[in-house]
Design a protein around this motif. Structure first.
Motif, PDB file in Angstrom:
ATOM      1  N   PRO A   1       0.208  -6.640 -10.588  1.00  0.00           N
ATOM      2  CA  PRO A   1      -0.786  -5.624 -10.917  1.00  0.00           C
ATOM      3  C   PRO A   1      -0.724  -4.416  -9.978  1.00  0.00           C
ATOM      4  O   PRO A   1      -0.508  -4.571  -8.777  1.00  0.00           O
ATOM      5  CB  PRO A   1      -2.123  -6.351 -10.766  1.00  0.00           C
ATOM      6  CG  PRO A   1      -1.835  -7.567  -9.977  1.00  0.00           C
ATOM      7  CD  PRO A   1      -0.390  -7.904 -10.143  1.00  0.00           C
ATOM      8  N   VAL A   2      -0.900  -3.229 -10.562  1.00  0.00           N
ATOM      9  CA  VAL A   2      -0.831  -1.980  -9.789  1.00  0.00           C
ATOM     10  C   VAL A   2      -2.145  -1.211  -9.941  1.00  0.00           C
ATOM     11  O   VAL A   2      -2.694  -1.114 -11.037  1.00  0.00           O
ATOM     12  CB  VAL A   2       0.346  -1.098 -10.283  1.00  0.00           C
ATOM     13  CG1 VAL A   2       0.396   0.215  -9.502  1.00  0.00           C
ATOM     14  CG2 VAL A   2       1.670  -1.843 -10.166  1.00  0.00           C
ATOM     15  N   ILE A   3      -2.626  -0.696  -8.814  1.00  0.00           N
ATOM     16  CA  ILE A   3      -3.857   0.100  -8.803  1.00  0.00           C
ATOM     17  C   ILE A   3      -3.496   1.470  -8.246  1.00  0.00           C
ATOM     18  O   ILE A   3      -2.752   1.554  -7.267  1.00  0.00           O
ATOM     19  CB  ILE A   3      -4.902  -0.554  -7.871  1.00  0.00           C
ATOM     20  CG1 ILE A   3      -5.221  -1.970  -8.337  1.00  0.00           C
ATOM     21  CG2 ILE A   3      -6.168   0.285  -7.755  1.00  0.00           C
ATOM     22  CD1 ILE A   3      -5.725  -2.876  -7.232  1.00  0.00           C
ATOM     23  N   VAL A   4      -4.014   2.528  -8.848  1.00  0.00           N
ATOM     24  CA  VAL A   4      -3.803   3.856  -8.254  1.00  0.00           C
ATOM     25  C   VAL A   4      -5.147   4.516  -7.983  1.00  0.00           C
ATOM     26  O   VAL A   4      -6.095   4.367  -8.751  1.00  0.00           O
ATOM     27  CB  VAL A   4      -2.934   4.781  -9.141  1.00  0.00           C
ATOM     28  CG1 VAL A   4      -1.509   4.260  -9.235  1.00  0.00           C
ATOM     29  CG2 VAL A   4      -3.528   4.978 -10.527  1.00  0.00           C
ATOM     30  N   ALA A   5      -5.225   5.228  -6.880  1.00  0.00           N
ATOM     31  CA  ALA A   5      -6.436   5.979  -6.524  1.00  0.00           C
ATOM     32  C   ALA A   5      -6.054   7.457  -6.449  1.00  0.00           C
ATOM     33  O   ALA A   5      -5.633   7.940  -5.404  1.00  0.00           O
ATOM     34  CB  ALA A   5      -6.987   5.483  -5.189  1.00  0.00           C
ATOM     35  N   PRO A   6      -6.159   8.158  -7.591  1.00  0.00           N
ATOM     36  CA  PRO A   6      -5.715   9.554  -7.625  1.00  0.00           C
ATOM     37  C   PRO A   6      -6.588  10.448  -6.739  1.00  0.00           C
ATOM     38  O   PRO A   6      -7.762  10.154  -6.501  1.00  0.00           O
ATOM     39  CB  PRO A   6      -5.903   9.956  -9.094  1.00  0.00           C
ATOM     40  CG  PRO A   6      -6.104   8.694  -9.852  1.00  0.00           C
ATOM     41  CD  PRO A   6      -6.682   7.723  -8.880  1.00  0.00           C
ATOM     42  N   THR A   7      -5.986  11.525  -6.272  1.00  0.00           N
ATOM     43  CA  THR A   7      -6.749  12.549  -5.553  1.00  0.00           C
ATOM     44  C   THR A   7      -6.007  13.864  -5.659  1.00  0.00           C
ATOM     45  O   THR A   7      -4.786  13.906  -5.536  1.00  0.00           O
ATOM     46  CB  THR A   7      -6.944  12.174  -4.073  1.00  0.00           C
ATOM     47  OG1 THR A   7      -7.622  13.243  -3.413  1.00  0.00           O
ATOM     48  CG2 THR A   7      -5.639  11.934  -3.361  1.00  0.00           C
ATOM     49  N   MET A   8      -6.753  14.910  -5.945  1.00  0.00           N
ATOM     50  CA  MET A   8      -6.144  16.245  -6.047  1.00  0.00           C
ATOM     51  C   MET A   8      -7.239  17.259  -6.328  1.00  0.00           C
ATOM     52  O   MET A   8      -8.399  16.888  -6.539  1.00  0.00           O
ATOM     53  CB  MET A   8      -5.077  16.270  -7.154  1.00  0.00           C
ATOM     54  CG  MET A   8      -5.594  16.021  -8.539  1.00  0.00           C
ATOM     55  SD  MET A   8      -4.331  15.441  -9.681  1.00  0.00           S
ATOM     56  CE  MET A   8      -4.118  13.734  -9.231  1.00  0.00           C
ATOM     57  N   ASN A   9      -6.865  18.507  -6.336  1.00  0.00           N
ATOM     58  CA  ASN A   9      -7.777  19.571  -6.716  1.00  0.00           C
ATOM     59  C   ASN A   9      -8.250  19.321  -8.159  1.00  0.00           C
ATOM     60  O   ASN A   9      -7.495  18.791  -8.985  1.00  0.00           O
ATOM     61  CB  ASN A   9      -7.010  20.905  -6.590  1.00  0.00           C
ATOM     62  CG  ASN A   9      -7.689  22.036  -7.303  1.00  0.00           C
ATOM     63  OD1 ASN A   9      -7.479  22.232  -8.498  1.00  0.00           O
ATOM     64  ND2 ASN A   9      -8.502  22.772  -6.582  1.00  0.00           N
ATOM     65  N   TRP A  10      -9.500  19.719  -8.477  1.00  0.00           N
ATOM     66  CA  TRP A  10     -10.070  19.400  -9.794  1.00  0.00           C
ATOM     67  C   TRP A  10      -9.254  19.973 -10.947  1.00  0.00           C
ATOM     68  O   TRP A  10      -9.110  19.342 -11.995  1.00  0.00           O
ATOM     69  CB  TRP A  10     -11.525  19.872  -9.898  1.00  0.00           C
ATOM     70  CG  TRP A  10     -11.691  21.366  -9.835  1.00  0.00           C
ATOM     71  CD1 TRP A  10     -11.879  22.126  -8.728  1.00  0.00           C
ATOM     72  CD2 TRP A  10     -11.645  22.278 -10.941  1.00  0.00           C
ATOM     73  NE1 TRP A  10     -11.950  23.443  -9.047  1.00  0.00           N
ATOM     74  CE2 TRP A  10     -11.823  23.576 -10.409  1.00  0.00           C
ATOM     75  CE3 TRP A  10     -11.474  22.146 -12.317  1.00  0.00           C
ATOM     76  CZ2 TRP A  10     -11.819  24.722 -11.207  1.00  0.00           C
ATOM     77  CZ3 TRP A  10     -11.475  23.281 -13.115  1.00  0.00           C
ATOM     78  CH2 TRP A  10     -11.652  24.547 -12.563  1.00  0.00           C
TER      79      TRP A  10
ATOM     80  N   VAL B   1       0.865  -1.185   0.000  1.00  0.00           N
ATOM     81  CA  VAL B   1       0.000   0.000   0.000  1.00  0.00           C
ATOM     82  C   VAL B   1       0.899   1.230   0.000  1.00  0.00           C
ATOM     83  O   VAL B   1       1.509   1.561   1.027  1.00  0.00           O
ATOM     84  CB  VAL B   1      -0.948   0.023   1.220  1.00  0.00           C
ATOM     85  CG1 VAL B   1      -1.876   1.235   1.149  1.00  0.00           C
ATOM     86  CG2 VAL B   1      -1.765  -1.261   1.288  1.00  0.00           C
ATOM     87  N   GLY B   2       1.029   1.880  -1.146  1.00  0.00           N
ATOM     88  CA  GLY B   2       1.812   3.102  -1.249  1.00  0.00           C
ATOM     89  C   GLY B   2       0.963   4.275  -0.796  1.00  0.00           C
ATOM     90  O   GLY B   2      -0.172   4.428  -1.248  1.00  0.00           O
ATOM     91  N   VAL B   3       1.495   5.055   0.119  1.00  0.00           N
ATOM     92  CA  VAL B   3       0.722   6.172   0.672  1.00  0.00           C
ATOM     93  C   VAL B   3       1.504   7.455   0.426  1.00  0.00           C
ATOM     94  O   VAL B   3       2.668   7.555   0.817  1.00  0.00           O
ATOM     95  CB  VAL B   3       0.499   5.948   2.180  1.00  0.00           C
ATOM     96  CG1 VAL B   3      -0.185   7.139   2.806  1.00  0.00           C
ATOM     97  CG2 VAL B   3      -0.331   4.692   2.420  1.00  0.00           C
ATOM     98  N   THR B   4       0.878   8.413  -0.250  1.00  0.00           N
ATOM     99  CA  THR B   4       1.571   9.665  -0.555  1.00  0.00           C
ATOM    100  C   THR B   4       0.877  10.836   0.151  1.00  0.00           C
ATOM    101  O   THR B   4      -0.150  10.648   0.812  1.00  0.00           O
ATOM    102  CB  THR B   4       1.648   9.902  -2.082  1.00  0.00           C
ATOM    103  OG1 THR B   4       0.351  10.281  -2.541  1.00  0.00           O
ATOM    104  CG2 THR B   4       2.124   8.675  -2.831  1.00  0.00           C
ATOM    105  N   GLY B   5       1.447  12.018  -0.005  1.00  0.00           N
ATOM    106  CA  GLY B   5       1.008  13.170   0.799  1.00  0.00           C
ATOM    107  C   GLY B   5      -0.198  13.909   0.255  1.00  0.00           C
ATOM    108  O   GLY B   5      -0.094  15.012  -0.275  1.00  0.00           O
ATOM    109  N   GLY B   6      -1.366  13.310   0.395  1.00  0.00           N
ATOM    110  CA  GLY B   6      -2.614  13.990   0.016  1.00  0.00           C
ATOM    111  C   GLY B   6      -3.541  13.961   1.219  1.00  0.00           C
ATOM    112  O   GLY B   6      -3.458  13.046   2.044  1.00  0.00           O
ATOM    113  N   ILE B   7      -4.439  14.920   1.292  1.00  0.00           N
ATOM    114  CA  ILE B   7      -5.316  15.009   2.468  1.00  0.00           C
ATOM    115  C   ILE B   7      -6.223  13.778   2.589  1.00  0.00           C
ATOM    116  O   ILE B   7      -6.641  13.402   3.692  1.00  0.00           O
ATOM    117  CB  ILE B   7      -6.124  16.336   2.460  1.00  0.00           C
ATOM    118  CG1 ILE B   7      -6.940  16.509   3.736  1.00  0.00           C
ATOM    119  CG2 ILE B   7      -7.017  16.449   1.244  1.00  0.00           C
ATOM    120  CD1 ILE B   7      -6.104  16.668   4.978  1.00  0.00           C
TER     121      ILE B   7
END
Ligand code: CTP
Length: 403
Positions: free
Chosen positions: A123-132, A15-21
């Motif tokens: 297999p790799v899954i990404v769940a993007p998140t950011m300002n629109w 589980v890769g965790v990056t700096g998003g709220i």
């Protein structure tokens, strides 16, 4: 890096965790993965640690957290990224910030997480998140396309209020959606007949407009169809859910419709390239002949008569060779005879019968009791969760596709 080799690779999830709220949802995700019987191995970036202390992830994952510190401070040895990559069967990055996605797309490996991604073969899954605006930026969209083209599963972002206070698309997929994607990636190694197939599922009750504010509807909750769409997705199918009850943040395509006519049009489009159609929706058989533009006024009326006309039978009108069709028959009472007649009349491959008068099952409930009418015979599934019913139906579909 002792410890990593002790865990079962088949059940380990990086589980890769990056700096998003949205990182607070990752804590719940990790807990959920543990509940699913999996072993999350959390890899964080430095930015992530400004939001959540590694100790939180260590506690919920019941394992040490890997980060740039552990990579360089001896505890992990020189090849922590390689060892971490070898230790797991699937990798999920959630939240995936624009910055990390850009690094993944271009192959920059300047921290443990991105280096692990490069070294990882599964297999790799990404769940993007950011300002629109960041999400819509050409650079981000280009990077997401690049990753998707390389086989990374890019989960859709959700629409809504963002942490910055603005509205738009950029919220991270829910922990439940990400868990489902992880389970699908793990299951894809055992590929059955539904893997790679295009499956269209309908769900929910249609609403037929009487006037600007009223409609004729029914009590269908859409839960059985949702369970079927989830199950097909888990088995590696490309799923389109056409529904009057759109779930938020599904991992697959959702087409939102209201009336039988809208559902017929959406299904007509979707089945053109499909292999399987599952009509779990409660489609209205009749609609008002006239759709009043305004609001029908009570005035001095004592009675109101509406003229109703038949809607199109979606299931019957979609017959074509190569399309495996599944229908549902919700009958008032143990009317298997009616169900058998319906299967024959609509010329379908599989009919799922349930008795809506049976105690504790059916409309709105989380449970169901079904009998499946197949080409070979009848299979009864005693009262159980709708997810378990969906599993049994998917087994029958796979048998039909294989046979
Ligand atoms: N169905 C459909 N289009 C309609 C009505 C029903 O595709 N206009 C589908 C349902 O989604 C279900 C199956 O046909 O999979 C059987 O629906 P049901 O309402 O039980 O049967 P009907 O054909 O409408 O017959 P009856 O109302 O007489 O029971």
């Amino acid at each position: 890096m002792s410890g990593l080799h002790d865990v079962s690779v088949a059940r380990t999830v990086l589980v890769g965790v990056t700096g998003g709220i949205a990182i607070y949802k990752s804590v719940e995700l990790v807990r959920g993965l543990v509940k699913d019987g999996l072993r999350p191995l959390v890899v964080t970036t430095e930015a992530a640690q400004r939001f959540v202390m590694p100790l939180t992830f260590a506690a919920v994952s019941q394992a040490p957290v890997l980060d740039d510190q552990s990579a360089w401070q001896g505890s992990g040895g020189w090849f922590q990224h390689i060892e971490a990559a070898r230790a797991a069967s699937v990798m999920v990055v959630a939240p995936a910030t624009a910055n990390t996605l850009a690094k993944m797309a271009t192959g920059i490996a300047d921290n443990l997480l991105t280096a692990t991604y490069l070294a990882f073969r599964g297999p790799v899954i990404v769940a993007p998140t950011m300002n629109w605006a960041m999400h819509q930026h050409d650079a981000t969209q280009h990077n997401l396309r690049l990753l998707a083209d390389r086989g990374v599963e890019v989960l859709p972002t959700e629409q809504g209020e963002l942490a910055c206070g603005e509205e738009g698309s950029g919220r991270m997929a829910s922990p439940e959606t990400i868990r489902l994607a992880v389970r699908r990636a793990l299951a894809a190694s055992a590929r059955g007949p539904l893997a790679g197939k295009r499956v269209v599922v309908t769900s929910g009750g249609t609403r037929e407009r009487i006037d600007a504010v009223r409609f004729i509807g029914n009590r269908s909750s859409g839960k059985m169809g949702r369970a079927l769409a989830d199950e097909a997705y888990l088995r590696g199918a490309t799923v389109t859910l056409v529904t009057t009850q759109p779930p938020t943040g599904a991992a697959y395509d959702v087409v939102s419709v209201e009336s039988a006519a809208e559902m017929a049009a959406a299904v007509g489009d979707a089945v053109r390239s499909a292999d399987v159609l599952v009509m779990a929706a409660a489609v209205a058989d009749f609609r008002p002949a006239v759709d009043e533009r305004g609001k029908i006024e009570r005035g001095e009326r004592e009675t109101l008569t509406l003229e109703l006309v038949r809607t199109v039978d979606i299931l019957a009108s979609t017959a074509r060779p190569g399309l495996y069709r599944v229908g549902f028959a919700a009958e008032a009472g143990p009317r298997l005879d009616r169900a058998r007649a319906k299967k024959a009349a609509k010329g379908i491959d599989l009919l799922v019968f349930n008795d809506i008068l049976a105690e504790g099952v059916g409309i709105g409930s989380d449970e169901n009791e079904i009998t499946m009418l197949t080409a070979e015979g009848e299979v009864h599934v005693p009262r159980t969760s709708k997810a378990a019913c969906a599993h049994a139906v998917a087994d029958q579909i796979e048998k039909g596709l294989a046979g």
